[in-house]
Design a protein around this motif. Sequence first.
Motif, PDB file in Angstrom:
ATOM      1  N   LEU A   1       5.796  -2.796   5.588  1.00  0.00           N
ATOM      2  CA  LEU A   1       5.219  -2.035   6.691  1.00  0.00           C
ATOM      3  C   LEU A   1       3.751  -1.723   6.414  1.00  0.00           C
ATOM      4  CD1 LEU A   1       5.432  -0.546   9.376  1.00  0.00           C
ATOM      5  CD2 LEU A   1       6.297   1.430   8.108  1.00  0.00           C
ATOM      6  N   LEU A   2       3.446  -1.319   5.196  1.00  0.00           N
ATOM      7  CA  LEU A   2       2.058  -1.021   4.847  1.00  0.00           C
ATOM      8  C   LEU A   2       1.185  -2.272   4.945  1.00  0.00           C
ATOM      9  CD1 LEU A   2       2.594   1.477   1.892  1.00  0.00           C
ATOM     10  CD2 LEU A   2       1.860   1.993   4.243  1.00  0.00           C
ATOM     11  N   GLU A   3       1.730  -3.434   4.576  1.00  0.00           N
ATOM     12  CA  GLU A   3       0.968  -4.680   4.705  1.00  0.00           C
ATOM     13  C   GLU A   3       0.716  -5.009   6.178  1.00  0.00           C
ATOM     14  OE1 GLU A   3       0.944  -9.429   3.711  1.00  0.00           O
ATOM     15  OE2 GLU A   3       2.318  -8.157   2.585  1.00  0.00           O
ATOM     16  N   VAL A   4       1.709  -4.790   7.032  1.00  0.00           N
ATOM     17  CA  VAL A   4       1.520  -5.035   8.475  1.00  0.00           C
ATOM     18  C   VAL A   4       0.430  -4.108   9.026  1.00  0.00           C
ATOM     19  CG1 VAL A   4       2.622  -4.806  10.741  1.00  0.00           C
ATOM     20  CG2 VAL A   4       3.827  -5.971   8.888  1.00  0.00           C
ATOM     21  N   LEU A   5       0.432  -2.855   8.591  1.00  0.00           N
ATOM     22  CA  LEU A   5      -0.609  -1.922   9.044  1.00  0.00           C
ATOM     23  C   LEU A   5      -1.986  -2.372   8.560  1.00  0.00           C
ATOM     24  CD1 LEU A   5       1.243   1.465   8.513  1.00  0.00           C
ATOM     25  CD2 LEU A   5       0.733   0.337  10.696  1.00  0.00           C
ATOM     26  N   ASP A   6      -2.076  -2.829   7.310  1.00  0.00           N
ATOM     27  CA  ASP A   6      -3.354  -3.356   6.808  1.00  0.00           C
ATOM     28  C   ASP A   6      -3.798  -4.564   7.623  1.00  0.00           C
ATOM     29  OD1 ASP A   6      -3.878  -1.504   4.801  1.00  0.00           O
ATOM     30  OD2 ASP A   6      -2.850  -2.674   3.252  1.00  0.00           O
ATOM     31  N   ARG A   7      -2.869  -5.473   7.912  1.00  0.00           N
ATOM     32  CA  ARG A   7      -3.217  -6.659   8.698  1.00  0.00           C
ATOM     33  C   ARG A   7      -3.742  -6.254  10.079  1.00  0.00           C
ATOM     34  NH1 ARG A   7      -0.038 -11.751   7.217  1.00  0.00           N
ATOM     35  NH2 ARG A   7      -0.063 -12.102   9.462  1.00  0.00           N
ATOM     36  N   GLN A   8      -3.110  -5.283  10.711  1.00  0.00           N
ATOM     37  CA  GLN A   8      -3.568  -4.842  12.034  1.00  0.00           C
ATOM     38  C   GLN A   8      -4.946  -4.197  11.941  1.00  0.00           C
ATOM     39  OE1 GLN A   8      -2.069  -5.396  15.157  1.00  0.00           O
ATOM     40  NE2 GLN A   8      -4.164  -4.836  15.680  1.00  0.00           N
ATOM     41  N   ASP A   9      -5.166  -3.374  10.928  1.00  0.00           N
ATOM     42  CA  ASP A   9      -6.485  -2.751  10.763  1.00  0.00           C
ATOM     43  C   ASP A   9      -7.570  -3.808  10.528  1.00  0.00           C
ATOM     44  OD1 ASP A   9      -5.358  -0.244  11.101  1.00  0.00           O
ATOM     45  OD2 ASP A   9      -5.337   0.240   8.955  1.00  0.00           O
ATOM     46  N   ILE A  10      -7.242  -4.848   9.772  1.00  0.00           N
ATOM     47  CA  ILE A  10      -8.186  -5.938   9.531  1.00  0.00           C
ATOM     48  C   ILE A  10      -8.473  -6.688  10.826  1.00  0.00           C
ATOM     49  CG2 ILE A  10      -8.446  -8.187   8.399  1.00  0.00           C
ATOM     50  CD1 ILE A  10      -6.948  -6.868   5.959  1.00  0.00           C
ATOM     51  N   LEU A  11      -7.439  -6.989  11.604  1.00  0.00           N
ATOM     52  CA  LEU A  11      -7.642  -7.665  12.888  1.00  0.00           C
ATOM     53  C   LEU A  11      -8.489  -6.811  13.827  1.00  0.00           C
ATOM     54  CD1 LEU A  11      -7.136 -10.078  14.725  1.00  0.00           C
ATOM     55  CD2 LEU A  11      -4.977  -8.997  15.415  1.00  0.00           C
ATOM     56  N   ASP A  12      -8.250  -5.499  13.855  1.00  0.00           N
ATOM     57  CA  ASP A  12      -9.073  -4.604  14.670  1.00  0.00           C
ATOM     58  C   ASP A  12     -10.535  -4.674  14.232  1.00  0.00           C
ATOM     59  OD1 ASP A  12      -6.810  -3.814  16.065  1.00  0.00           O
ATOM     60  OD2 ASP A  12      -6.639  -1.874  15.052  1.00  0.00           O
ATOM     61  N   CYS A  13     -10.777  -4.748  12.937  1.00  0.00           N
ATOM     62  CA  CYS A  13     -12.136  -4.868  12.404  1.00  0.00           C
ATOM     63  C   CYS A  13     -12.789  -6.155  12.892  1.00  0.00           C
ATOM     64  CB  CYS A  13     -12.089  -4.821  10.882  1.00  0.00           C
ATOM     65  SG  CYS A  13     -13.651  -5.218  10.087  1.00  0.00           S
ATOM     66  N   LEU A  14     -12.073  -7.273  12.753  1.00  0.00           N
ATOM     67  CA  LEU A  14     -12.610  -8.566  13.189  1.00  0.00           C
ATOM     68  C   LEU A  14     -12.919  -8.556  14.690  1.00  0.00           C
ATOM     69  CD1 LEU A  14     -10.182 -10.881  11.168  1.00  0.00           C
ATOM     70  CD2 LEU A  14     -12.539 -10.250  10.562  1.00  0.00           C
ATOM     71  N   THR A  15     -12.062  -7.896  15.461  1.00  0.00           N
ATOM     72  CA  THR A  15     -12.253  -7.818  16.910  1.00  0.00           C
ATOM     73  C   THR A  15     -13.475  -6.976  17.262  1.00  0.00           C
ATOM     74  OG1 THR A  15      -9.879  -8.114  17.242  1.00  0.00           O
ATOM     75  CG2 THR A  15     -11.123  -7.204  19.090  1.00  0.00           C
ATOM     76  N   ARG A  16     -13.722  -5.904  16.499  1.00  0.00           N
ATOM     77  CA  ARG A  16     -14.911  -5.077  16.762  1.00  0.00           C
ATOM     78  C   ARG A  16     -16.184  -5.908  16.647  1.00  0.00           C
ATOM     79  NH1 ARG A  16     -12.246  -1.410  13.302  1.00  0.00           N
ATOM     80  NH2 ARG A  16     -13.864  -1.627  11.696  1.00  0.00           N
ATOM     81  N   PHE A  17     -16.237  -6.814  15.665  1.00  0.00           N
ATOM     82  CA  PHE A  17     -17.396  -7.696  15.536  1.00  0.00           C
ATOM     83  C   PHE A  17     -17.600  -8.487  16.826  1.00  0.00           C
ATOM     84  CE2 PHE A  17     -18.218 -12.238  15.090  1.00  0.00           C
ATOM     85  CZ  PHE A  17     -19.559 -12.228  14.782  1.00  0.00           C
TER      86      PHE A  17
ATOM     87  N   GLU B   1     -10.597   2.666   5.138  1.00  0.00           N
ATOM     88  CA  GLU B   1     -10.990   1.844   6.284  1.00  0.00           C
ATOM     89  C   GLU B   1     -11.385   0.439   5.831  1.00  0.00           C
ATOM     90  OE1 GLU B   1     -13.800   2.222  10.235  1.00  0.00           O
ATOM     91  OE2 GLU B   1     -14.295   3.434   8.495  1.00  0.00           O
ATOM     92  N   TRP B   2     -10.806  -0.571   6.498  1.00  0.00           N
ATOM     93  CA  TRP B   2     -11.140  -1.971   6.235  1.00  0.00           C
ATOM     94  C   TRP B   2     -12.416  -2.341   6.975  1.00  0.00           C
ATOM     95  CZ3 TRP B   2      -8.949  -4.808   2.592  1.00  0.00           C
ATOM     96  CH2 TRP B   2      -7.647  -4.504   2.163  1.00  0.00           C
ATOM     97  N   ARG B   3     -13.348  -2.942   6.239  1.00  0.00           N
ATOM     98  CA  ARG B   3     -14.568  -3.487   6.838  1.00  0.00           C
ATOM     99  C   ARG B   3     -14.961  -4.744   6.075  1.00  0.00           C
ATOM    100  NH1 ARG B   3     -18.823   0.959   9.013  1.00  0.00           N
ATOM    101  NH2 ARG B   3     -17.352   2.353  10.012  1.00  0.00           N
ATOM    102  N   ILE B   4     -15.774  -5.566   6.726  1.00  0.00           N
ATOM    103  CA  ILE B   4     -16.235  -6.807   6.110  1.00  0.00           C
ATOM    104  C   ILE B   4     -17.304  -6.490   5.070  1.00  0.00           C
ATOM    105  CG2 ILE B   4     -17.403  -9.008   6.543  1.00  0.00           C
ATOM    106  CD1 ILE B   4     -16.214  -8.796   9.464  1.00  0.00           C
ATOM    107  N   SER B   5     -17.138  -7.092   3.871  1.00  0.00           N
ATOM    108  CA  SER B   5     -18.136  -6.976   2.801  1.00  0.00           C
ATOM    109  C   SER B   5     -18.949  -8.255   2.658  1.00  0.00           C
ATOM    110  CB  SER B   5     -17.448  -6.692   1.463  1.00  0.00           C
ATOM    111  OG  SER B   5     -16.825  -5.433   1.498  1.00  0.00           O
TER     112      SER B   5
END
Length: 185
Positions: A13-29, A128-132
């Motif tokens: 479940l935590l991995e799915v939440l991380d994946r969604q947060d990462i996808l949200d980050c990519l979408t913000r770009f 918070e996940w962000r691109i480095s």
Amino acid sequence: MTTETGQEKLARLLEVLDRQDILDCLTRFSRGMDRFDRELFLSAFHDDAVIAAGPFVGGPGELYDWASALHDQGQVATHHNLLNVTYDIDGETAHTETYYLFVGRNRDETNWIAGGRYLDRLDKRAGEWRISLRTNAVEWSGLVPTLDIPFTDIPDIHLNGTPGRGKGDPSYRRPLTNLRAPQIP
């Protein structure tokens, strides 16, 4: 048959939440670039991120300034479409490969299309996940035939908002409402 333990379910479940947060980050770009929303665009990157895209190598603010000027000069509309995403998450660091399809309506009325992959390293800082680090693998490009944009002859087509760059675009309107009268062609 093996049954998952509660601990294993929680980890998934935590991995799915991380994946969604990462996808949200990519979408913000993508949305930030297409809507010329600097704040949204920058929210996809850590301040110290490095981006290598075409001739550009630098930080997020410099990238936004360079890319938005390039797109404003060359296109009246752009779509940075995200397609397949693969994730390799290891603790607070993730590597992603995101296929993209770029489409631009050029100022000279031609349409430019390109495809490739964004290769990103993301870090989770302060939760918070962000691109480095981002590199861009452009794999093909071309022009497609230009056709008239459909439905522009409908008198009330833009009552719900005119598509555009910036926060005047109808996607920012809250609450979203319909101002057009019912009509069935």
